[in-house]
Design a protein around this motif. Structure first.
Motif, PDB file in Angstrom:
ATOM      1  N   PRO A 237       0.818  -1.210   0.000  1.00  0.00           N
ATOM      2  CA  PRO A 237       0.000   0.000   0.000  1.00  0.00           C
ATOM      3  C   PRO A 237       0.850   1.256   0.000  1.00  0.00           C
ATOM      4  CG  PRO A 237      -0.062  -1.060   2.143  1.00  0.00           C
ATOM      5  CD  PRO A 237       0.686  -1.966   1.232  1.00  0.00           C
TER       6      PRO A 237
ATOM      7  N   PHE B  77      -4.643   1.231  -1.178  1.00  0.00           N
ATOM      8  CA  PHE B  77      -4.276  -0.149  -1.474  1.00  0.00           C
ATOM      9  C   PHE B  77      -4.855  -0.445  -2.850  1.00  0.00           C
ATOM     10  CE2 PHE B  77      -4.287  -4.605   0.647  1.00  0.00           C
ATOM     11  CZ  PHE B  77      -2.918  -4.613   0.794  1.00  0.00           C
TER      12      PHE B  77
ATOM     13  N   ALA C 252      -1.592  -5.265   5.711  1.00  0.00           N
ATOM     14  CA  ALA C 252      -1.213  -5.511   4.314  1.00  0.00           C
ATOM     15  C   ALA C 252      -0.516  -6.869   4.136  1.00  0.00           C
ATOM     16  CB  ALA C 252      -0.308  -4.406   3.800  1.00  0.00           C
TER      17      ALA C 252
END
Length: 114
Positions: free
Chosen positions: A64, A69, A108
């Motif tokens: 990201p 993202f 993430a």
């Protein structure tokens, strides 16, 4: 017109993203964070008609950038032809504060391919 319209492709993209998030993110992340669409980019290369099927794939290609993202999608015909290639930028929202926030590395990490 007898084929899938643009709004349906976008609904399928959202359903894929949601299913991926729910399958991979731990419950505590799902409770704490939500996602908002910032931008869609869609390339239509073909279509399907009622009764035909498409295979869908979604993935995260890069880490990201701040709060954003990027998610990629492909929809392929039964013969393997790419019908739709797309990308969506999503922003992370802290559910409690209602504010957009940077994507934490631990959120993430499970989505990144090695």
């Amino acid at each position: 017109m007898g084929h899938v319209n643009n709004a349906v492709w976008v609904q399928w993209m959202e359903a894929l993203a949601t299913a991926h998030w729910e399958a991979v993110a731990p419950p505590e992340h799902q409770e704490r964070y939500a996602w908002l669409v910032v931008r869609h980019e869609i390339d239509y290369r073909g279509n399907i008609r009622e009764g035909e099927v498409a295979q869908a794939t979604t993935w995260i290609e890069a880490p990201p950038e701040g709060a954003r993202f990027e998610r990629r999608y492909e929809f392929r015909s039964a013969a393997g032809k790419i019908l739709v290639a797309a990308r969506t930028q999503w922003a992370m929202l802290d559910v409690e504060s209602g504010r957009i926030m940077r994507v934490p590395p631990d959120v993430a990490a499970p989505f990144m391919t090695p």
